[in-house]
Design an enzyme around this catalytic site. Structure first.
Site, PDB file in Angstrom:
ATOM      1  N   LYS A 266       0.961  -1.203  -0.007  1.00 36.77           N
ATOM      2  CA  LYS A 266      -0.346  -0.330   0.269  1.00 36.77           C
ATOM      3  C   LYS A 266       0.937   1.533  -0.184  1.00 36.77           C
ATOM      4  O   LYS A 266       1.755   1.144   0.794  1.00 36.77           O
ATOM      5  CB  LYS A 266      -1.306   0.325   1.072  1.00 36.77           C
ATOM      6  CG  LYS A 266      -1.558   1.515   1.415  1.00 36.77           C
ATOM      7  CD  LYS A 266      -2.639   1.473   2.131  1.00 36.77           C
ATOM      8  CE  LYS A 266      -3.331   2.372   2.571  1.00 36.77           C
ATOM      9  NZ  LYS A 266      -4.146   2.416   3.991  1.00 36.77           N
ATOM     10  N   ASP A 271      -2.786   9.791   4.109  1.00 38.83           N
ATOM     11  CA  ASP A 271      -3.986  10.007   4.022  1.00 38.83           C
ATOM     12  C   ASP A 271      -4.924  10.493   4.899  1.00 38.83           C
ATOM     13  O   ASP A 271      -5.194  10.772   6.060  1.00 38.83           O
ATOM     14  CB  ASP A 271      -4.592   8.160   4.985  1.00 38.83           C
ATOM     15  CG  ASP A 271      -5.637   7.859   4.902  1.00 38.83           C
ATOM     16  OD1 ASP A 271      -6.628   8.505   4.203  1.00 38.83           O
ATOM     17  OD2 ASP A 271      -6.178   6.393   4.979  1.00 38.83           O
ATOM     18  N   LYS A 278     -10.422  12.623   8.433  1.00 36.05           N
ATOM     19  CA  LYS A 278     -10.128  12.399   9.322  1.00 36.05           C
ATOM     20  C   LYS A 278     -10.043  13.805  10.660  1.00 36.05           C
ATOM     21  O   LYS A 278      -9.983  14.367   9.550  1.00 36.05           O
ATOM     22  CB  LYS A 278      -8.136  11.528   9.458  1.00 36.05           C
ATOM     23  CG  LYS A 278      -8.615  10.218   8.520  1.00 36.05           C
ATOM     24  CD  LYS A 278      -6.546   9.707   8.675  1.00 36.05           C
ATOM     25  CE  LYS A 278      -7.224   8.270   7.951  1.00 36.05           C
ATOM     26  NZ  LYS A 278      -7.957   7.154   8.695  1.00 36.05           N
ATOM     27  N   ASP A 289       1.677   5.816   5.487  1.00 38.74           N
ATOM     28  CA  ASP A 289       0.618   4.750   4.715  1.00 38.74           C
ATOM     29  C   ASP A 289       0.925   4.320   3.782  1.00 38.74           C
ATOM     30  O   ASP A 289       0.438   3.634   3.841  1.00 38.74           O
ATOM     31  CB  ASP A 289      -1.099   5.588   4.637  1.00 38.74           C
ATOM     32  CG  ASP A 289      -2.238   5.182   4.724  1.00 38.74           C
ATOM     33  OD1 ASP A 289      -1.746   4.295   5.602  1.00 38.74           O
ATOM     34  OD2 ASP A 289      -3.205   5.714   4.626  1.00 38.74           O
ATOM     35  N   ASP A 348     -12.340   7.309   2.706  1.00 38.29           N
ATOM     36  CA  ASP A 348     -11.153   6.573   4.044  1.00 38.29           C
ATOM     37  C   ASP A 348     -10.713   5.026   3.758  1.00 38.29           C
ATOM     38  O   ASP A 348      -9.174   4.752   4.195  1.00 38.29           O
ATOM     39  CB  ASP A 348     -11.427   7.182   5.591  1.00 38.29           C
ATOM     40  CG  ASP A 348     -10.371   7.659   6.502  1.00 38.29           C
ATOM     41  OD1 ASP A 348      -9.636   7.221   6.230  1.00 38.29           O
ATOM     42  OD2 ASP A 348     -10.345   7.143   7.553  1.00 38.29           O
ATOM     43  N   GLU A 350      -9.065   3.738   1.435  1.00 34.70           N
ATOM     44  CA  GLU A 350      -9.233   3.845   0.425  1.00 34.70           C
ATOM     45  C   GLU A 350      -8.266   2.610   0.217  1.00 34.70           C
ATOM     46  O   GLU A 350      -7.720   2.636  -1.601  1.00 34.70           O
ATOM     47  CB  GLU A 350      -7.881   5.540   0.246  1.00 34.70           C
ATOM     48  CG  GLU A 350      -6.752   5.810   1.011  1.00 34.70           C
ATOM     49  CD  GLU A 350      -6.394   5.723   1.921  1.00 34.70           C
ATOM     50  OE1 GLU A 350      -8.070   5.073   3.052  1.00 34.70           O
ATOM     51  OE2 GLU A 350      -6.189   5.264   2.347  1.00 34.70           O
ATOM     52  N   ARG A 352      -7.868  -0.199   0.028  1.00 33.98           N
ATOM     53  CA  ARG A 352      -8.619  -1.565  -0.660  1.00 33.98           C
ATOM     54  C   ARG A 352      -8.915  -1.047  -1.341  1.00 33.98           C
ATOM     55  O   ARG A 352      -9.327  -2.065  -2.643  1.00 33.98           O
ATOM     56  CB  ARG A 352      -9.847  -2.010   0.279  1.00 33.98           C
ATOM     57  CG  ARG A 352     -10.570  -0.692   0.778  1.00 33.98           C
ATOM     58  CD  ARG A 352     -11.698  -1.703   1.523  1.00 33.98           C
ATOM     59  NE  ARG A 352     -10.800  -1.402   3.174  1.00 33.98           N
ATOM     60  CZ  ARG A 352     -11.049  -1.274   4.523  1.00 33.98           C
ATOM     61  NH1 ARG A 352     -12.749  -1.885   4.420  1.00 33.98           N
ATOM     62  NH2 ARG A 352     -11.164  -0.822   5.216  1.00 33.98           N
TER      63      ARG A 352
HETATM   64  N1  BES Z   1      -5.062   4.305   6.375  1.00 36.69           N
HETATM   65  C1  BES Z   1      -5.934   4.172   7.588  1.00 36.69           C
HETATM   66  C2  BES Z   1      -5.945   2.604   8.697  1.00 36.69           C
HETATM   67  C3  BES Z   1      -5.045   2.817   9.923  1.00 36.69           C
HETATM   68  C4  BES Z   1      -5.448   3.971  11.009  1.00 36.69           C
HETATM   69  C5  BES Z   1      -3.703   2.420   9.853  1.00 36.69           C
HETATM   70  C6  BES Z   1      -4.131   4.139  11.921  1.00 36.69           C
HETATM   71  C7  BES Z   1      -3.195   2.321  11.028  1.00 36.69           C
HETATM   72  C8  BES Z   1      -3.589   3.492  12.367  1.00 36.69           C
HETATM   73  C9  BES Z   1      -6.839   3.879   6.444  1.00 36.69           C
HETATM   74  O1  BES Z   1      -6.903   3.950   5.170  1.00 36.69           O
HETATM   75  C10 BES Z   1      -8.283   3.762   6.444  1.00 36.69           C
HETATM   76  O2  BES Z   1      -8.106   5.084   7.295  1.00 36.69           O
HETATM   77  N2  BES Z   1      -8.999   2.706   6.955  1.00 36.69           N
HETATM   78  C11 BES Z   1     -10.402   3.344   7.689  1.00 36.69           C
HETATM   79  C12 BES Z   1     -11.314   2.230   7.134  1.00 36.69           C
HETATM   80  C13 BES Z   1     -12.891   3.039   7.797  1.00 36.69           C
HETATM   81  C14 BES Z   1     -13.009   3.536   7.113  1.00 36.69           C
HETATM   82  C15 BES Z   1     -13.656   1.202   7.349  1.00 36.69           C
HETATM   83  C16 BES Z   1     -10.594   3.186   9.707  1.00 36.69           C
HETATM   84  O3  BES Z   1      -9.512   1.525   9.768  1.00 36.69           O
HETATM   85  O4  BES Z   1     -10.778   3.643  10.185  1.00 36.69           O
HETATM   86 ZN    ZN Z   2      -4.974   4.392   4.616  1.00 33.45          ZN
HETATM   87 ZN    ZN Z   3      -7.726   6.322   5.035  1.00 31.80          ZN
END
Ligand code: BES
Ligand code: ZN
Ligand code: ZN
Length: 496
Positions: A266, A271, A278, A289, A348, A350, A352
């Site tokens: 990734k 992000d 966020k 990220d 968010d 993104e 996947r």
């Molecule tokens: N990069 C984040 C995941 C993340 C967050 C990794 C905090 C490490 C620490 C990812 O892109 C994300 O924002 N995922 C969301 C998914 C949700 C919207 C289903 C998340 O985990 O809140």
């Molecule tokens: Zn992310």
């Molecule tokens: Zn994200």
């Protein structure tokens, strides 16, 4: 820092600091520590008694030799309890000792080979653990510190061994540690760098230079090219970014290869969440990220030296996830490279989206196995914390091998189930799939989304909850861990 191997006696080498060791509870050490104690007329045993030094793992005792002694300082590194001792403990003891060396500003350091004495572990394994622990404990990201706050680095560490018959094995172990250590610290550097430096174009340049240095092929596609190819999900994430996105591929081929492995990382260089923005606290540190990209790039640096008998395709779909006039909106529908349509109900989620297209691209390249690494979900951090990463996939043998590869370099992985029952939640009212679903199990749902684009290819997905530490850990100072690079190097070494 250079790590070397020298045949000789620890009592005779001129250096700023010599590192010896002590198991917990031992008051009269033997082996190399005992020999040094003798040369110092019992100064080590006296100080163990005076200070009640217990030899706890990672703790050190500093001994001042008399003027004229070849070593200016002696560091006694605690090995912890003999019953708990193994390669990871060696790494932690070595890391603790090198931190002490930095503290006293030692430039030229020599060390005993931890673990090869009474513990009786094979010399090669001990050397690898001693050297890798040293590299990881020494690492700090100081590029942006100026003046006095830029801490001194250790110039050299030599493992000194008396027995000439062990030298070749030790050298072999040290060389393995140099390769993994380089991959891991390289990944740490990339992650620690801020996002105003690490843009997708920067990552593409990094990939080009890795390829050039190791005789590999690198190709980079720009927005127009990958959009034309059909990567609608990747293109959608990149729409809000003013920094140009890049689809980065590095290929390695071996004439005796019987299979091709895809390593997909990734590569979100920042992000923000996009319009599903966020909050400030969650956004801070989202420069990390691209940790998956850092791990696969680090591993590709090692490939030239390992020469594994497999073909490798490394893929990074690099972009920022930003907001702007062109950014996608929650609810937009796009077409993926696989042909499936996707409703983006949360911008968010993104990672996947970019990974779904990247793994579909790997399938087009005809790979036999896909390993992806991604800072995919906060849910995985909630489940496992920042010392363990999650692993999920469709191929148990691949998962088991990656878990045990991780263990050899102290990267802990814990398997989560790819529970198909949760797939229903990803159904969209207006498209084939949506990218997020409620109901908990966020890490599993994220993996299930990627799986929809992996199809039947054997696959393992590492959700990198362990990527960054806010406090000093035994094997990492504050900052990026470089998690995954070590696991991949260990995994590829199995094909050497
Ligand atoms: N990069 C984040 C995941 C993340 C967050 C990794 C905090 C490490 C620490 C990812 O892109 C994300 O924002 N995922 C969301 C998914 C949700 C919207 C289903 C998340 O985990 O809140
Ligand atoms: Zn992310
Ligand atoms: Zn994200």
């Amino acid at each position: 820092m250079n790590i070397g191997v020298k045949q000789g006696s620890l009592t005779e080498v001129e250096c700023d600091a010599v590192i010896v060791n002590l198991f917990e509870g031992v008051k009269n050490p033997g082996g190399g520590t005992g020999a040094l104690d003798k040369a110092l007329d019992g100064a080590i045993t006296r100080q163990i008694a005076d200070e009640d030094f217990e030899g706890k793992l990672g703790k050190c005792m500093l001994v001042q030799p008399p003027k004229g002694f070849p070593a200016k300082k002696v560091i006694v590194a605690g090995l912890g309890k003999k019953a708990d001792f193994g390669a990871i403990e060696i790494m932690k003891a070595a890391a603790g000792a090198i931190r002490q060396c930095k503290k006293i500003k030692a430039g030229k350091v020599v060390t005993i080979l931890h673990g090869a004495g009474i513990a009786g572990l094979p010399a090669c394994e001990c050397a690898k653990a001693t050297a890798l622990g040293t590299v990881l404990g020494e690492y700090e990201f100081t590029r942006y510190k100026t003046g006095d706050s830029k801490k001194r680095e250790v110039d050299s560490v030599d493992i000194v061994e008396l027995d000439p018959d062990k030298i070749a094995d030790i050298e072999q172990g040290v060389e393995k540690a140099r390769i993994s250590g380089d991959a891991i610290t390289f990944a740490r550097d990339l992650i620690n760098e801020p996002s105003n430096v690490i843009t997708p174009a920067y990552l593409a340049d990094v990939a080009r230079s890795i390829a050039k240095d190791n005789g590999l092929k690198c190709s980079v596609m720009d927005r127009r090219e990958f959009e034309e190819m059909g990567m609608g999900m990747f293109a959608a994430v990149a729409k809000g970014a003013s920094a140009e996105p890049e689809l980065i591929t590095i290929k390695y081929e071996h004439p005796e290869a019987t299979k091709t492995i895809a390593l997909v990382g990734k590569g979100i260089t920042y992000d923000t969440g996009g319009y599903s923005l966020k909050n400030s606290d969650s956004m801070y540190r989202m420069k990390d990220d691209m940790s998956g990209a850092a791990a696969v790039l680090g591993a590709m640096r090692a490939v030239g030296k390992i020469q594994p008998k497999v073909n490798i395709v490394m893929i990074v779909a690099a972009t920022e996830n930003a907001i702007g006039p062109d950014a996608i909106h929650p609810g937009d529908v796009v077409k993926s490279l696989s042909g499936k349509t996707v409703e983006i109900n949360n911008t968010d989620a993104e990672g996947r989206l970019t990974l779904g297209d990247a793994v579909a691209y790997a399938n087009r390249e005809g790979v036999d196995e896909i390993i992806d690494l991604a800072t995919l979900t906060g849910a995985c951090v909630t489940a496992l914390g920042t010392e363990i990463s999650g692993i999920i996939g469709s191929d148990q043998k691949l998962i088991d091998t990656l878990i045990s590869s991780g263990k050899s370099c102290a990267e802990l992985l814990w398997q989560l189930p790819l529970h198909k029952g949760y797939k229903k939640g990803l159904k969209s009212d207006i498209a084939d799939l949506k990218n997020t679903a409620n109901g908990g199990a966020g890490a599993i749902r994220g993996a299930l989304f990627i799986h929809a684009f992996v199809d039947d290819t054997p696959w393992a997905h590492i959700d990198m909850s362990a990527t960054f530490t806010e406090k000093t850990m035994p094997l990492a100072n504050k900052g990026a861990l470089g998690f995954g690079a070590g696991t991949l190097v260990e995994y590829l070494m199995r094909y050497a």
